[in-house]
Design a protein around this motif. Structure first.
Motif, short mmCIF file in Angstrom:
data_model
loop_
_atom_site.label_atom_id
_atom_site.label_comp_id
_atom_site.label_asym_id
_atom_site.label_seq_id
_atom_site.Cartn_x
_atom_site.Cartn_y
_atom_site.Cartn_z
N ILE A 1 0.83 -1.20 0.00
CA ILE A 1 0.00 0.00 0.00
C ILE A 1 0.87 1.26 0.00
CG2 ILE A 1 -1.64 1.34 1.39
CD1 ILE A 1 -2.83 -1.37 2.30
N MET A 2 2.01 1.19 0.69
CA MET A 2 2.88 2.36 0.81
C MET A 2 3.92 2.45 -0.31
SD MET A 2 1.73 3.97 3.38
CE MET A 2 3.04 5.18 3.57
N LYS A 3 3.83 1.58 -1.28
CA LYS A 3 4.78 1.60 -2.39
C LYS A 3 4.70 2.93 -3.14
CE LYS A 3 6.34 -1.11 -6.38
NZ LYS A 3 6.09 -2.31 -7.22
N GLY A 4 5.84 3.54 -3.36
CA GLY A 4 5.89 4.83 -4.06
C GLY A 4 5.65 6.02 -3.16
N SER A 5 5.47 5.78 -1.87
CA SER A 5 5.19 6.88 -0.94
C SER A 5 6.46 7.56 -0.44
CB SER A 5 4.41 6.35 0.26
OG SER A 5 5.21 5.43 1.00
N GLY A 6 7.60 6.92 -0.65
CA GLY A 6 8.85 7.44 -0.11
C GLY A 6 9.37 6.63 1.07
N LYS B 1 -2.90 12.28 5.01
CA LYS B 1 -3.85 11.20 5.26
C LYS B 1 -3.21 9.84 5.02
CE LYS B 1 -8.58 9.79 4.14
NZ LYS B 1 -9.78 10.11 3.33
N LEU B 2 -2.36 9.75 3.99
CA LEU B 2 -1.68 8.49 3.69
C LEU B 2 -0.75 8.08 4.83
CD1 LEU B 2 -0.85 6.23 1.68
CD2 LEU B 2 0.93 7.79 0.85
N TRP B 3 0.02 9.04 5.34
CA TRP B 3 0.98 8.71 6.39
C TRP B 3 0.30 8.47 7.73
CZ3 TRP B 3 5.53 6.86 5.48
CH2 TRP B 3 6.17 7.18 4.28
N VAL B 4 -0.81 9.12 7.97
CA VAL B 4 -1.59 8.83 9.19
C VAL B 4 -2.15 7.41 9.10
CG1 VAL B 4 -3.68 9.41 10.47
CG2 VAL B 4 -2.14 11.22 9.74
N GLN B 5 -2.60 7.04 7.90
CA GLN B 5 -3.06 5.66 7.70
C GLN B 5 -1.92 4.68 7.97
OE1 GLN B 5 -5.41 4.06 4.06
NE2 GLN B 5 -3.28 3.57 3.61
N TYR B 6 -0.73 5.03 7.52
CA TYR B 6 0.43 4.17 7.76
C TYR B 6 0.70 4.01 9.26
CZ TYR B 6 5.35 2.91 8.26
OH TYR B 6 6.52 2.31 8.65
N ILE B 7 0.58 5.10 9.99
CA ILE B 7 0.79 5.04 11.45
C ILE B 7 -0.20 4.08 12.08
CG2 ILE B 7 0.57 6.38 13.59
CD1 ILE B 7 1.80 8.75 12.08
N HIS B 8 -1.46 4.17 11.67
CA HIS B 8 -2.47 3.26 12.21
C HIS B 8 -2.19 1.81 11.81
CE1 HIS B 8 -5.02 6.23 14.06
NE2 HIS B 8 -5.13 6.92 12.94
N PHE C 1 -5.81 -6.45 3.74
CA PHE C 1 -5.53 -7.56 2.82
C PHE C 1 -6.22 -7.33 1.48
CE2 PHE C 1 -5.09 -10.43 6.76
CZ PHE C 1 -3.72 -10.29 6.77
N HIS C 2 -7.46 -6.89 1.53
CA HIS C 2 -8.20 -6.60 0.29
C HIS C 2 -7.53 -5.46 -0.49
CE1 HIS C 2 -11.70 -9.24 0.45
NE2 HIS C 2 -11.80 -9.00 1.75
N ALA C 3 -7.17 -4.40 0.22
CA ALA C 3 -6.58 -3.23 -0.44
C ALA C 3 -5.26 -3.57 -1.12
CB ALA C 3 -6.37 -2.11 0.58
N ALA C 4 -4.50 -4.49 -0.53
CA ALA C 4 -3.20 -4.85 -1.07
C ALA C 4 -3.28 -6.00 -2.07
CB ALA C 4 -2.24 -5.22 0.06
N GLY C 5 -4.46 -6.55 -2.26
CA GLY C 5 -4.61 -7.67 -3.19
C GLY C 5 -4.20 -9.00 -2.61
N HIS C 6 -4.09 -9.08 -1.29
CA HIS C 6 -3.77 -10.36 -0.63
C HIS C 6 -5.07 -11.12 -0.39
CE1 HIS C 6 0.46 -9.13 1.04
NE2 HIS C 6 0.24 -8.68 -0.17
#
Length: 244
Positions: free
Chosen positions: A58-63, A163-170, A201-206
């Motif tokens: 999910i975080m691919k390409g985020s840095g 929002k992306l990085w806050v999601q990552y923290i969670h 899992f759904h979001a990442a295609g797992h």
């Protein structure tokens, strides 16, 4: 299996498998009358590995990869992002989480937490082995949690990147909660974490793990119906579902 259960005076025998074998084992147990005493469980380690892979996809390409390369060797980061070097990757997620929290807290000079008190609380916890339930009652810690929640909510509304990085923290916090549940034998937290992992899992295609985790969750929520009350108490309240 019946003889093994009788040997240990168990009415139900839990057996743990990773995802591919779990599906097969669950089908075999469901189709067999001779295995009515068997409860199939999904292995926590492989579940966590798949979830960790979901975070990184999910975080691919985020840095995130570039950030890690400033701390770890490039070759190591490649292994960490492809599911290998598990312990190193978990530590990298924790360090990244702490770095972001530190930035968020420092951005608000008016509402700074009592760092000395929190450090003493941590040290006392290490020295005395005090449980998480007692620690959560600390007023200063509760204030810090409220402050952190406020900063996260604020950062999530400022931009898509925030929002992306806050999601990552969670996501990382969920990973840590799952590890805590496995290590402390917290059954309710374990089930809660599995439930929260499914959308990732759904979001990442797992999809295999998304399907299996949902099936596992349904089975574990109904396990009380097949277990004797004393065994169920040991399995859930006493943490016998995990090896510590």
């Amino acid at each position: 299996m019946r003889s093994l259960c009788s040997k240990h005076n168990l009415k139900i025998c839990p057996v743990t498998f990773d995802q591919p074998l779990y599906q097969k084992a669950a089908e075999i147990v469901a189709a067999s009358r001779d295995l009515d005493k068997v409860v199939v469980r999904l292995g926590g380690f492989h579940l966590l590995m798949s979830y960790r892979g979901s975070i990184e996809k999910i975080m691919k390409g985020s840095g995130l990869e570039d950030l890690w390369k400033r701390v770890y060797a490039k070759g190591s980061v490649v292994h960490m992002l492809t599911g290998h070097a598990f312990s190193r990757a978990v530590r990298a997620h924790i360090l990244t989480l702490l770095a972001f929290i530190n930035v968020l807290i420092k951005s608000d000079m008016e509402s700074q937490p009592d760092k000395e008190h929190l450090i003493r609380l941590y040290q006392d916890t290490v020295d005395t082995g005090e449980g998480a339930a007692e620690i959560d009652k600390d007023e200063r810690l509760q204030e810090f949690q409220q402050l952190l929640t406020h900063h996260l909510d604020q950062a999530a509304t400022q931009s898509r990147t925030g929002k992306l990085w806050v999601q990552y923290i969670h996501q990382v916090l969920l990973m840590l909660h799952f590890i805590r549940a496995e290590r402390t034998g917290n059954w309710k937290l374990h089930l809660h974490c599995v439930q929260e992992m499914i959308p990732h899992f759904h979001a990442a295609g797992h999809l295999p793990y998304a399907k299996t985790a949902r099936q596992y969750l349904q089975q574990m929520n109904s396990i009380k119906q097949v277990m004797a009350s004393e065994e169920y108490k040991l399995f859930t309240a006493k943490g016998y579902f995990t090896i510590r």
